[in-house]
Design an enzyme around this catalytic site. Structure first.
Site, PDB file in Angstrom:
ATOM      1  N   ARG A 201       0.849  -1.182   0.000  1.00 11.12           N
ATOM      2  CA  ARG A 201       0.000   0.000   0.000  1.00 11.12           C
ATOM      3  C   ARG A 201       0.887   1.236   0.000  1.00 11.12           C
ATOM      4  O   ARG A 201       1.724   1.395   0.881  1.00 11.12           O
ATOM      5  CB  ARG A 201      -0.838  -0.052   1.280  1.00 11.12           C
TER       6      ARG A 201
ATOM      7  N   THR B  53      -0.882   7.610  -0.819  1.00 15.01           N
ATOM      8  CA  THR B  53      -2.178   7.563  -1.522  1.00 15.01           C
ATOM      9  C   THR B  53      -3.054   6.405  -1.030  1.00 15.01           C
ATOM     10  O   THR B  53      -4.244   6.354  -1.347  1.00 15.01           O
ATOM     11  CB  THR B  53      -1.954   7.352  -3.035  1.00 15.01           C
TER      12      THR B  53
ATOM     13  N   ASP C 132       0.595  -2.297  12.123  1.00 14.73           N
ATOM     14  CA  ASP C 132       0.964  -2.782  10.793  1.00 14.73           C
ATOM     15  C   ASP C 132       1.295  -4.268  10.884  1.00 14.73           C
ATOM     16  O   ASP C 132       2.319  -4.660  11.456  1.00 14.73           O
ATOM     17  CB  ASP C 132       2.182  -1.978  10.286  1.00 14.73           C
TER      18      ASP C 132
ATOM     19  N   ASP D 144       4.724  -5.545   9.494  1.00 14.45           N
ATOM     20  CA  ASP D 144       5.857  -5.150  10.347  1.00 14.45           C
ATOM     21  C   ASP D 144       5.872  -5.938  11.648  1.00 14.45           C
ATOM     22  O   ASP D 144       6.943  -6.309  12.142  1.00 14.45           O
ATOM     23  CB  ASP D 144       5.784  -3.642  10.660  1.00 14.45           C
TER      24      ASP D 144
HETATM   25  C1  PRP Z   1      -1.276  -4.217   4.722  1.00 17.82           C
HETATM   26  C2  PRP Z   1      -2.215  -5.380   4.942  1.00 17.82           C
HETATM   27  C3  PRP Z   1      -3.098  -5.317   3.706  1.00 17.82           C
HETATM   28  C4  PRP Z   1      -3.194  -3.834   3.442  1.00 17.82           C
HETATM   29  C5  PRP Z   1      -4.527  -3.344   3.944  1.00 17.82           C
HETATM   30  O1  PRP Z   1      -0.258  -4.560   3.853  1.00 17.82           O
HETATM   31  O2  PRP Z   1      -1.590  -6.597   5.120  1.00 17.82           O
HETATM   32  O3  PRP Z   1      -2.557  -5.989   2.582  1.00 17.82           O
HETATM   33  O4  PRP Z   1      -2.132  -3.216   4.195  1.00 17.82           O
HETATM   34  O5  PRP Z   1      -4.719  -2.018   3.654  1.00 17.82           O
HETATM   35  P1  PRP Z   1      -5.804  -1.520   2.596  1.00 17.82           P
HETATM   36  O6  PRP Z   1      -7.073  -2.237   2.881  1.00 17.82           O
HETATM   37  O7  PRP Z   1      -5.911  -0.043   2.870  1.00 17.82           O
HETATM   38  O8  PRP Z   1      -5.298  -1.790   1.216  1.00 17.82           O
HETATM   39  P2  PRP Z   1       0.899  -3.531   3.428  1.00 17.82           P
HETATM   40  O9  PRP Z   1       0.510  -2.836   2.159  1.00 17.82           O
HETATM   41  O10 PRP Z   1       1.258  -2.671   4.585  1.00 17.82           O
HETATM   42  O11 PRP Z   1       2.085  -4.482   3.018  1.00 17.82           O
HETATM   43  P3  PRP Z   1       2.938  -5.489   3.933  1.00 17.82           P
HETATM   44  O12 PRP Z   1       2.030  -6.626   4.319  1.00 17.82           O
HETATM   45  O13 PRP Z   1       4.032  -5.907   3.041  1.00 17.82           O
HETATM   46  O14 PRP Z   1       3.433  -4.729   5.156  1.00 17.82           O
HETATM   47  N1  URA Z   2      -2.453  -2.393   7.136  1.00 19.54           N
HETATM   48  C1  URA Z   2      -2.127  -2.885   8.340  1.00 19.54           C
HETATM   49  O1  URA Z   2      -1.251  -3.759   8.475  1.00 19.54           O
HETATM   50  N2  URA Z   2      -2.747  -2.379   9.424  1.00 19.54           N
HETATM   51  C2  URA Z   2      -3.692  -1.425   9.337  1.00 19.54           C
HETATM   52  O2  URA Z   2      -4.247  -1.016  10.372  1.00 19.54           O
HETATM   53  C3  URA Z   2      -4.023  -0.938   8.057  1.00 19.54           C
HETATM   54  C4  URA Z   2      -3.388  -1.441   6.971  1.00 19.54           C
END
Ligand code: PRP
Ligand code: URA
Length: 208
Positions: free
Chosen positions: A102, A106, A199, A202
């Site tokens: 994400r 944006t 997150d 993370d």
């Molecule tokens: C997080 C989570 C989802 C997304 C949700 O992933 O695991 O995939 O955000 O957010 P959204 O509904 O607003 O799209 P992230 O993009 O942080 O990637 P990561 O798992 O690699 O940390």
């Molecule tokens: N992605 C995450 O991992 N946590 C949140 O709260 C939103 C997006």
């Protein structure tokens, strides 16, 4: 709002442990794995069965066995944390990977990988895994990839989401069944779920 909330006491207990900011990465992974296994049990409750003939030590009989191909589609990175739990219940499931991140400004989901098992195009149950649905952007992109490849019978399993995102996904894809453990209050200005669990990626990988 069309969503199945799995509020089993064991799941709710472990979700509290996940939410707690003092839970370290090792424990976070373990609780996520345990929740995923419990979720898999619920999500696969009505999976198709067929009858076969077997012989017990006493006599011949007809008995039921699984009769549906299952493909798991973790959204990287966080969805990967749910795979082992599902495999604990359906070890023969095949895995497709959806690489999305994400954009922090944006909130738009950006794709970097999409690889899926060819079984997914045949009659099968296709389960997308991602602990978090926040704006719904990543979930919508992931479902779009599957549909573009003509992959049907899709369920989306998450751990925490918000009503706004559910409504968005329901509206775009009324045929996709959504399953979660909690529908939280709302998103903050950075697009994080409140109270949420932070997150997920993370926290699983200890990257922040
Ligand atoms: C997080 C989570 C989802 C997304 C949700 O992933 O695991 O995939 O955000 O957010 P959204 O509904 O607003 O799209 P992230 O993009 O942080 O990637 P990561 O798992 O690699 O940390
Ligand atoms: N992605 C995450 O991992 N946590 C949140 O709260 C939103 C997006």
């Amino acid at each position: 709002m069309k969503i199945k909330i799995i509020n089993h006491s064991l799941i709710q207990h472990k979700l509290t442990l996940l939410r707690n900011k003092n839970t370290n990465a090792k424990d976070f992974r373990e609780y996520l794995n345990e929740i995923s296994r419990l979720l898999a049990f619920e999500v696969l409750r009505d999976i198709k069965l067929k009858q076969i003939e077997i012989e017990t030590p006493i006599q011949k009989t007809k008995a039921k066995v699984l009769n549906e191909k299952i493909n798991l589609f973790p959204i990287l990175r966080a969805g990967q944390g749910m795979v082992e739990g599902f495999l604990g219940v359906v070890p023969n499931a095949k895995i497709g990977h959806i690489g999305l991140y994400r954009d922090e400004k944006t909130f738009k989901a950006k794709k970097y990988l999409f690889k899926f098992p060819k079984d997914a195009k045949e009659e099968s149950l296709n389960i997308i895994l991602d602990p978090m649905i926040a704006t719904g952007g990543s979930a919508i992109e992931a479902i779009k990839f599957l549909k573009k490849e003509n992959i049907k019978n899709i369920k989306f399993v998450s751990i925490v989401t918000v009503e706004e995102a559910i409504n968005k996904i329901n509206q775009k894809f009324p045929d996709v069944e959504l399953i979660t453990c909690a529908v939280d209050q709302k998103l903050n200005q950075k697009g994080y779920i409140i109270p949420g669990l932070g997150d997920a990626g993370d926290r699983i990988y200890g990257t922040k």
